[in-house]
Design an enzyme around this catalytic site. Structure first.
Site, PDB file in Angstrom:
ATOM      1  N   ILE A 240      -6.762  -5.163   6.869  1.00 29.02           N
ATOM      2  CA  ILE A 240      -6.285  -6.175   5.919  1.00 29.02           C
ATOM      3  C   ILE A 240      -7.085  -6.187   4.621  1.00 29.02           C
ATOM      4  O   ILE A 240      -6.737  -6.918   3.697  1.00 29.02           O
ATOM      5  CB  ILE A 240      -6.241  -7.579   6.549  1.00 29.02           C
ATOM      6  CG1 ILE A 240      -7.603  -7.995   7.089  1.00 29.02           C
ATOM      7  CG2 ILE A 240      -5.209  -7.627   7.663  1.00 29.02           C
ATOM      8  CD1 ILE A 240      -7.609  -9.430   7.606  1.00 29.02           C
TER       9      ILE A 240
ATOM     10  N   ARG B 233       1.715  -5.003   5.983  1.00 31.30           N
ATOM     11  CA  ARG B 233       1.058  -3.954   5.197  1.00 31.30           C
ATOM     12  C   ARG B 233       1.858  -2.669   5.327  1.00 31.30           C
ATOM     13  O   ARG B 233       2.128  -2.197   6.433  1.00 31.30           O
ATOM     14  CB  ARG B 233      -0.376  -3.706   5.651  1.00 31.30           C
ATOM     15  CG  ARG B 233      -1.032  -2.589   4.822  1.00 31.30           C
ATOM     16  CD  ARG B 233      -2.521  -2.490   5.000  1.00 31.30           C
ATOM     17  NE  ARG B 233      -3.074  -1.524   4.035  1.00 31.30           N
ATOM     18  CZ  ARG B 233      -4.314  -1.533   3.589  1.00 31.30           C
ATOM     19  NH1 ARG B 233      -5.153  -2.469   4.005  1.00 31.30           N
ATOM     20  NH2 ARG B 233      -4.740  -0.635   2.724  1.00 31.30           N
TER      21      ARG B 233
ATOM     22  N   ALA C 271       0.168   5.457  -4.523  1.00 30.52           N
ATOM     23  CA  ALA C 271      -0.406   6.729  -4.974  1.00 30.52           C
ATOM     24  C   ALA C 271      -0.009   7.871  -4.043  1.00 30.52           C
ATOM     25  O   ALA C 271       0.311   8.980  -4.504  1.00 30.52           O
ATOM     26  CB  ALA C 271      -1.921   6.613  -5.072  1.00 30.52           C
TER      27      ALA C 271
ATOM     28  N   ASN D  75     -10.758  -2.647  -6.284  1.00 25.78           N
ATOM     29  CA  ASN D  75     -10.041  -1.668  -7.118  1.00 25.78           C
ATOM     30  C   ASN D  75     -10.691  -1.451  -8.473  1.00 25.78           C
ATOM     31  O   ASN D  75     -10.409  -0.451  -9.151  1.00 25.78           O
ATOM     32  CB  ASN D  75      -8.585  -2.087  -7.318  1.00 25.78           C
ATOM     33  CG  ASN D  75      -7.729  -1.893  -6.088  1.00 25.78           C
ATOM     34  OD1 ASN D  75      -6.654  -2.489  -5.970  1.00 25.78           O
ATOM     35  ND2 ASN D  75      -8.175  -1.076  -5.131  1.00 25.78           N
TER      36      ASN D  75
ATOM     37  N   ASP E  67       0.823  -1.205   0.000  1.00 24.46           N
ATOM     38  CA  ASP E  67       0.000   0.000   0.000  1.00 24.46           C
ATOM     39  C   ASP E  67       0.862   1.261   0.000  1.00 24.46           C
ATOM     40  O   ASP E  67       1.965   1.264   0.532  1.00 24.46           O
ATOM     41  CB  ASP E  67      -0.910  -0.023   1.237  1.00 24.46           C
ATOM     42  CG  ASP E  67      -2.023   0.997   1.160  1.00 24.46           C
ATOM     43  OD1 ASP E  67      -2.351   1.441   0.038  1.00 24.46           O
ATOM     44  OD2 ASP E  67      -2.571   1.359   2.217  1.00 24.46           O
TER      45      ASP E  67
END
Length: 226
Positions: A181, A174, A15, A60, A12
């Site tokens: 999660i 993560r 962006a 997504n 993650d």
């Protein structure tokens, strides 16, 4: 050397990393893909037999069409550019998710990669793409029903999942400073140890991987026992 048999990673922050560096989201996602190439040799050196990377979630698909199109294209480019190297390094490729939603040419490319590397045994790299764990469990139950089962066991569900040979997750990492999660390997990560990092995925390095593994090694896993 580590006792971890299955490491799962939610990569993650691509962006947000791009925003911080005044780059486009596409450039952030590309940096995230480059990070996989950088870290894979370390995973091999650590002798972790199974790695699952959360690259594109089922949810997504709700993002902008331009971002979705780029992420799909990025998977195709990654397979095209990295397949020979992965094969030479003994990497066995698996791709899980609702792959029927992808265009036929990409499905063929995925199947070719799986076929080429099916006998490799150095490390298994599982790419979760168009993947959601709730969807996986629904698909597994649908498959079981189609086979006429009246009673369903854990064994039945396990063997109807996208990859029945996938071991339970030992450590789930993560990146990106988010503490959830996100519909990832809910069945397989039932007793996983969770490790959250503030770093965005493109900033991750092998020291961060070692830090997560070191933290994992200090934990006592009881699996509900005392």
């Amino acid at each position: 050397m580590t006792t971890i048999k299955h490491l799962a990673i939610i990569m993650d922050g691509n962006a947000r990393w791009a925003d911080r560096h005044n780059l486009t989201k596409s450039e952030g996602h590309k940096a995230g893909a480059d990070k996989i190439r950088e870290l894979l040799p370390e995973f091999i050196n650590l002798n972790i037999p199974y790695i699952t990377l959360y690259t594109f979630s089922f949810e997504n698909w709700q993002r902008s069409s331009s971002e979705v199109d780029f992420l799909i294209k990025l998977l195709s480019i990654y397979l095209k550019n990295e397949l020979d190297s992965l094969h030479e390094n003994g990497v066995k490729i698996k791709v899980i998710g609702r792959l029927n939603l992808l265009r036929s040419s990409l499905q063929k490319q995925i199947n070719n990669a799986i076929e080429l590397t099916k006998n490799n045994n150095k490390i298994k790299l599982c790419i979760a793409f168009s993947y959601g764990s709730r969807q996986e469990i629904v698909d597994a139950c649908t498959k079981i029903i189609a086979h006429g089962k009246k009673q369903v066991s854990e064994y039945d569900i396990q063997h109807a999942l996208y990859d029945p040979e996938m071991p339970d997750v030992d450590l789930l990492i993560r990146s990106g400073g988010v503490y959830r999660i996100s519909n990832f390997l809910l069945w397989q990560a039932a007793y996983a140890e969770l490790y959250f990092s503030q770093k965005y995925w493109p900033d991750f390095n092998k020291d961060d991987i070692h830090e997560a593994i070191n933290d994992y090694s200090k934990r006592k896993r009881t699996f509900g026992k005392r």
